[in-house]
Design an enzyme around this catalytic site. Structure first.
Site, PDB file in Angstrom:
ATOM      1  N   SER A 181      39.307  49.667  43.523  1.00 27.40           N
ATOM      2  CA  SER A 181      40.435  50.600  43.364  1.00 27.40           C
ATOM      3  C   SER A 181      41.698  49.944  42.819  1.00 27.40           C
ATOM      4  O   SER A 181      42.658  50.631  42.484  1.00 27.40           O
ATOM      5  CB  SER A 181      40.764  51.264  44.702  1.00 27.40           C
ATOM      6  OG  SER A 181      41.488  50.379  45.533  1.00 27.40           O
ATOM      7  N   ARG A 182      41.714  48.607  42.772  1.00 30.28           N
ATOM      8  CA  ARG A 182      42.929  47.901  42.313  1.00 30.28           C
ATOM      9  C   ARG A 182      42.570  46.798  41.331  1.00 30.28           C
ATOM     10  O   ARG A 182      41.448  46.293  41.341  1.00 30.28           O
ATOM     11  CB  ARG A 182      43.643  47.237  43.501  1.00 30.28           C
ATOM     12  CG  ARG A 182      44.222  48.181  44.495  1.00 30.28           C
ATOM     13  CD  ARG A 182      45.297  47.503  45.332  1.00 30.28           C
ATOM     14  NE  ARG A 182      44.786  46.501  46.249  1.00 30.28           N
ATOM     15  CZ  ARG A 182      45.147  45.204  46.216  1.00 30.28           C
ATOM     16  NH1 ARG A 182      45.998  44.764  45.320  1.00 30.28           N
ATOM     17  NH2 ARG A 182      44.647  44.352  47.100  1.00 30.28           N
ATOM     18  N   ASN A 206      33.261  42.047  43.112  1.00 23.82           N
ATOM     19  CA  ASN A 206      34.605  41.772  42.586  1.00 23.82           C
ATOM     20  C   ASN A 206      35.624  41.489  43.688  1.00 23.82           C
ATOM     21  O   ASN A 206      36.534  40.681  43.497  1.00 23.82           O
ATOM     22  CB  ASN A 206      35.065  42.977  41.754  1.00 23.82           C
ATOM     23  CG  ASN A 206      36.555  42.954  41.509  1.00 23.82           C
ATOM     24  OD1 ASN A 206      37.058  42.179  40.703  1.00 23.82           O
ATOM     25  ND2 ASN A 206      37.290  43.793  42.250  1.00 23.82           N
ATOM     26  N   SER A 239      36.072  32.524  39.224  1.00 24.27           N
ATOM     27  CA  SER A 239      37.416  32.217  38.728  1.00 24.27           C
ATOM     28  C   SER A 239      37.353  30.895  37.961  1.00 24.27           C
ATOM     29  O   SER A 239      36.483  30.056  38.242  1.00 24.27           O
ATOM     30  CB  SER A 239      38.378  32.050  39.903  1.00 24.27           C
ATOM     31  OG  SER A 239      39.561  31.400  39.493  1.00 24.27           O
ATOM     32  N   TYR A 251      40.162  28.460  48.166  1.00 24.71           N
ATOM     33  CA  TYR A 251      39.847  29.496  47.171  1.00 24.71           C
ATOM     34  C   TYR A 251      38.892  28.914  46.127  1.00 24.71           C
ATOM     35  O   TYR A 251      37.877  29.535  45.784  1.00 24.71           O
ATOM     36  CB  TYR A 251      41.137  29.992  46.513  1.00 24.71           C
ATOM     37  CG  TYR A 251      40.930  31.034  45.431  1.00 24.71           C
ATOM     38  CD1 TYR A 251      40.617  32.354  45.771  1.00 24.71           C
ATOM     39  CD2 TYR A 251      41.052  30.722  44.077  1.00 24.71           C
ATOM     40  CE1 TYR A 251      40.423  33.319  44.781  1.00 24.71           C
ATOM     41  CE2 TYR A 251      40.873  31.671  43.090  1.00 24.71           C
ATOM     42  CZ  TYR A 251      40.563  32.970  43.440  1.00 24.71           C
ATOM     43  OH  TYR A 251      40.380  33.917  42.458  1.00 24.71           O
ATOM     44  N   LYS A 275      35.059  30.102  45.120  1.00 27.33           N
ATOM     45  CA  LYS A 275      34.692  30.564  43.776  1.00 27.33           C
ATOM     46  C   LYS A 275      33.636  29.651  43.144  1.00 27.33           C
ATOM     47  O   LYS A 275      32.835  30.103  42.328  1.00 27.33           O
ATOM     48  CB  LYS A 275      35.948  30.664  42.904  1.00 27.33           C
ATOM     49  CG  LYS A 275      36.892  31.787  43.363  1.00 27.33           C
ATOM     50  CD  LYS A 275      36.199  33.138  43.272  1.00 27.33           C
ATOM     51  CE  LYS A 275      37.042  34.283  43.749  1.00 27.33           C
ATOM     52  NZ  LYS A 275      36.400  35.597  43.577  1.00 27.33           N
ATOM     53  N   ILE A 332      44.855  36.517  35.246  1.00 24.72           N
ATOM     54  CA  ILE A 332      44.815  37.946  34.911  1.00 24.72           C
ATOM     55  C   ILE A 332      45.973  38.659  35.616  1.00 24.72           C
ATOM     56  O   ILE A 332      46.242  38.414  36.803  1.00 24.72           O
ATOM     57  CB  ILE A 332      43.461  38.573  35.344  1.00 24.72           C
ATOM     58  CG1 ILE A 332      42.267  37.741  34.844  1.00 24.72           C
ATOM     59  CG2 ILE A 332      43.363  40.025  34.864  1.00 24.72           C
ATOM     60  CD1 ILE A 332      42.136  37.601  33.346  1.00 24.72           C
TER      61      ILE A 332
HETATM   62  P1  NAP Z   1      43.773  42.199  43.612  1.00 20.31           P
HETATM   63  O1  NAP Z   1      44.507  43.061  42.660  1.00 20.31           O
HETATM   64  O2  NAP Z   1      44.497  41.512  44.715  1.00 20.31           O
HETATM   65  O3  NAP Z   1      42.551  43.048  44.222  1.00 20.31           O
HETATM   66  C1  NAP Z   1      41.718  42.507  45.203  1.00 20.31           C
HETATM   67  C2  NAP Z   1      40.671  43.551  45.529  1.00 20.31           C
HETATM   68  O4  NAP Z   1      39.798  42.996  46.531  1.00 20.31           O
HETATM   69  C3  NAP Z   1      41.278  44.819  46.115  1.00 20.31           C
HETATM   70  O5  NAP Z   1      40.652  45.933  45.528  1.00 20.31           O
HETATM   71  C4  NAP Z   1      40.919  44.732  47.596  1.00 20.31           C
HETATM   72  O6  NAP Z   1      40.673  45.995  48.189  1.00 20.31           O
HETATM   73  C5  NAP Z   1      39.619  43.961  47.544  1.00 20.31           C
HETATM   74  N1  NAP Z   1      39.314  43.345  48.835  1.00 20.31           N
HETATM   75  C6  NAP Z   1      39.929  42.282  49.426  1.00 20.31           C
HETATM   76  N2  NAP Z   1      39.385  42.041  50.637  1.00 20.31           N
HETATM   77  C7  NAP Z   1      38.388  42.963  50.806  1.00 20.31           C
HETATM   78  C8  NAP Z   1      37.464  43.228  51.843  1.00 20.31           C
HETATM   79  N3  NAP Z   1      37.426  42.498  52.963  1.00 20.31           N
HETATM   80  N4  NAP Z   1      36.585  44.255  51.681  1.00 20.31           N
HETATM   81  C9  NAP Z   1      36.606  45.000  50.553  1.00 20.31           C
HETATM   82  N5  NAP Z   1      37.473  44.806  49.539  1.00 20.31           N
HETATM   83  C10 NAP Z   1      38.356  43.802  49.672  1.00 20.31           C
HETATM   84  O7  NAP Z   1      43.037  41.024  42.833  1.00 20.31           O
HETATM   85  P2  NAP Z   1      42.313  40.955  41.413  1.00 20.31           P
HETATM   86  O8  NAP Z   1      43.106  40.040  40.587  1.00 20.31           O
HETATM   87  O9  NAP Z   1      41.968  42.303  40.919  1.00 20.31           O
HETATM   88  O10 NAP Z   1      40.988  40.160  41.854  1.00 20.31           O
HETATM   89  C11 NAP Z   1      39.692  40.687  41.747  1.00 20.31           C
HETATM   90  C12 NAP Z   1      38.712  39.526  41.726  1.00 20.31           C
HETATM   91  O11 NAP Z   1      38.991  38.709  40.589  1.00 20.31           O
HETATM   92  C13 NAP Z   1      38.828  38.595  42.937  1.00 20.31           C
HETATM   93  O12 NAP Z   1      37.550  38.172  43.336  1.00 20.31           O
HETATM   94  C14 NAP Z   1      39.637  37.421  42.404  1.00 20.31           C
HETATM   95  O13 NAP Z   1      39.391  36.251  43.125  1.00 20.31           O
HETATM   96  C15 NAP Z   1      39.127  37.350  40.983  1.00 20.31           C
HETATM   97  N6  NAP Z   1      40.026  36.660  40.065  1.00 20.31           N
HETATM   98  C16 NAP Z   1      41.288  37.090  39.816  1.00 20.31           C
HETATM   99  C17 NAP Z   1      42.105  36.400  38.930  1.00 20.31           C
HETATM  100  C18 NAP Z   1      43.512  36.809  38.612  1.00 20.31           C
HETATM  101  O14 NAP Z   1      44.235  36.019  37.962  1.00 20.31           O
HETATM  102  N7  NAP Z   1      43.977  37.991  38.985  1.00 20.31           N
HETATM  103  C19 NAP Z   1      41.606  35.254  38.296  1.00 20.31           C
HETATM  104  C20 NAP Z   1      40.311  34.836  38.570  1.00 20.31           C
HETATM  105  C21 NAP Z   1      39.523  35.556  39.446  1.00 20.31           C
HETATM  106  P3  NAP Z   1      41.681  46.662  49.295  1.00 20.31           P
HETATM  107  O15 NAP Z   1      43.053  46.551  48.728  1.00 20.31           O
HETATM  108  O16 NAP Z   1      41.164  48.044  49.419  1.00 20.31           O
HETATM  109  O17 NAP Z   1      41.500  45.866  50.572  1.00 20.31           O
END
Ligand code: NAP
Length: 247
Positions: A14-15, A90, A142, A155, A159, A188
Site C-alpha cells: 500500500s506504500r 516487498n 537492496s 539491515y 538483505k 528509491i
Molecule cells: P516504505 O515506504 O517504508 O514501505 C515499507 C512497507 O513495508 C510498507 O508498506 C509497510 O506496511 C510494509 N511493512 C513493514 N513491516 C511490515 C510487517 N511486519 N508486515 C507487513 N508489512 C510490513 O519502504 P519502501 O522504500 O517502499 O521499501 C519497500 C522494500 O524495498 C523494503 O523491503 C525495503 O527494504 C526495500 N528497499 C527500499 C529502498 C529505498 O531506498 N526506499 C532501497 C532498497 C530496498 P505498513 O505501513 O502497512 O506496515
C-alpha cells in the site's frame, strides 16, 4: 475478480515501492492482493482508486512476521482469486544505528520482518505453487545487501540473507517450474528515506552516476518484467536498478 487473470500478492503493497508494484500489476491485468500491516488508510485509499478504475484488487491486513497471519492471507488469496501466480516479498523495515548500539530487540525486529517474513510468505505460497507446478517469487533486497551499508549492518545482513534465500530457493524449486529472483534497488524515493536529512539525500544523489533518486516505478517495471514470460529463462538472479550506484 477475473479468474482467467494471473494473481499477484504484494506484501507491504500500500506504500512506497509496494504501492507502485500493486498499481503496475493491476494495470497489467493481474488480480492484486495488497497486503498491509499498519497503513490501513493508505491501503483503503489505494483500493478505492484502483477499484474505481475497474481493476481487480483486494486488501489483506497481516503482519508478515506472524506465521498464522501469513497462512490466513495466502488461504484468502487462493480462495478469493482462485490461485496465486506471483508472490512479491516487498515489505520491509530499515534502521539507521551504529553496530555497537544495536539491541537484541532491534536485531530480532529486523530479522523477523525482513527475513522471517519472506520465509513465511515464500514457504506458505510454495506449498500451493509446487502442487500447481508453476509460480514466481520476487524478493526485494537492496544494494546494501550486496555492498553493505555503514550504520545499517543488521539491515544489510537481512538483505544479504534475502539474496542467499533467492539463490538457494531458485535451485530447489526450479524443477517445479517456479522461478525465484531478487531485485536489489538503489536509493528509491519513498518514506524509507525519511531518516536522511536533505544534505544526506544530496550526497546519495551525487553518488548515483545517473544523478537522481530512483522512483518506486523504476522497481515496479523491473518486477513486472521478472513476473512475465519475457524473463522465462531468468531464475536465481539479482537485478539491481540503482542508477549505477553499485556496479
Ligand atoms: P516504505 O515506504 O517504508 O514501505 C515499507 C512497507 O513495508 C510498507 O508498506 C509497510 O506496511 C510494509 N511493512 C513493514 N513491516 C511490515 C510487517 N511486519 N508486515 C507487513 N508489512 C510490513 O519502504 P519502501 O522504500 O517502499 O521499501 C519497500 C522494500 O524495498 C523494503 O523491503 C525495503 O527494504 C526495500 N528497499 C527500499 C529502498 C529505498 O531506498 N526506499 C532501497 C532498497 C530496498 P505498513 O505501513 O502497512 O506496515
Amino acid at each position: 475478480m477475473n479468474k482467467n487473470n494471473k494473481t499477484v500478492l504484494v506484501t507491504g503493497g500500500s506504500r512506497g515501492i509496494g504501492k507502485a508494484i500493486s498499481k503496475t500489476f493491476a494495470k497489467d491485468g493481474y488480480n492484486v492482493l495488497i497486503n498491509f500491516n499498519k497503513s490501513e488508510n493508505e491501503a483503503k485509499e489505494l483500493y478505492t482508486v484502483l477499484n474505481e478504475k475497474g481493476f481487480s484488487v483486494k486488501l489483506f491486513k497481516a503482519n508478515i512476521s506472524n506465521r498464522e497471519e501469513v497462512e490466513n492471507m495466502i488461504d484468502y488469496c487462493i480462495k478469493e482469486f482462485g490461485g496465486l501466480d506471483v508472490l512479491i516479498n516487498n515489505a520491509g523495515i530499515s534502521q539507521d544505528k551504529l553496530f555497537t548500539d544495536i539491541t537484541d530487540e532491534d536485531w530480532d525486529n529486523m530479522m523477523n520482518i525482513n527475513l522471517k517474513g519472506s520465509f513465511y510468505c515464500s514457504q506458505t505460497a510454495l506449498k500451493y505453487m509446487i502442487s500447481e507446478k508453476k509460480g514466481n517469487i520476487i524478493n526485494i533486497s537492496s544494494i546494501w545487501g550486496i555492498s553493505g551499508a555503514s550504520c545499517e549492518v543488521h539491515y544489510s545482513i537481512s538483505k544479504a540473507g534475502i539474496i542467499g534465500m533467492t539463490k538457494a530457493l531458485a535451485k530447489e524449486v526450479a524443477p517445479s517450474n517456479i522461478r525465484v529472483n531478487s531485485i536489489a534497488p538503489g536509493v528509491i524515493d519513498t518514506d524509507m528515506l525519511a531518516e536522511y536529512n536533505e544534505d544526506e539525500i544530496d550526497v546519495l544523489v551525487e553518488e548515483t552516476p545517473l544523478m537522481r533518486l530512483g522512483t518506486p516505478e523504476d522497481i515496479a517495471n523491473c518486477a513486472i518484467f521478472l513476473a512475465s514470460d519475457k524473463s522465462s529463462f531468468i531464475t536465481g538472479q539479482v537485478i539491481s536498478p540503482n542508477g549505477g550506484f553499485v556496479i
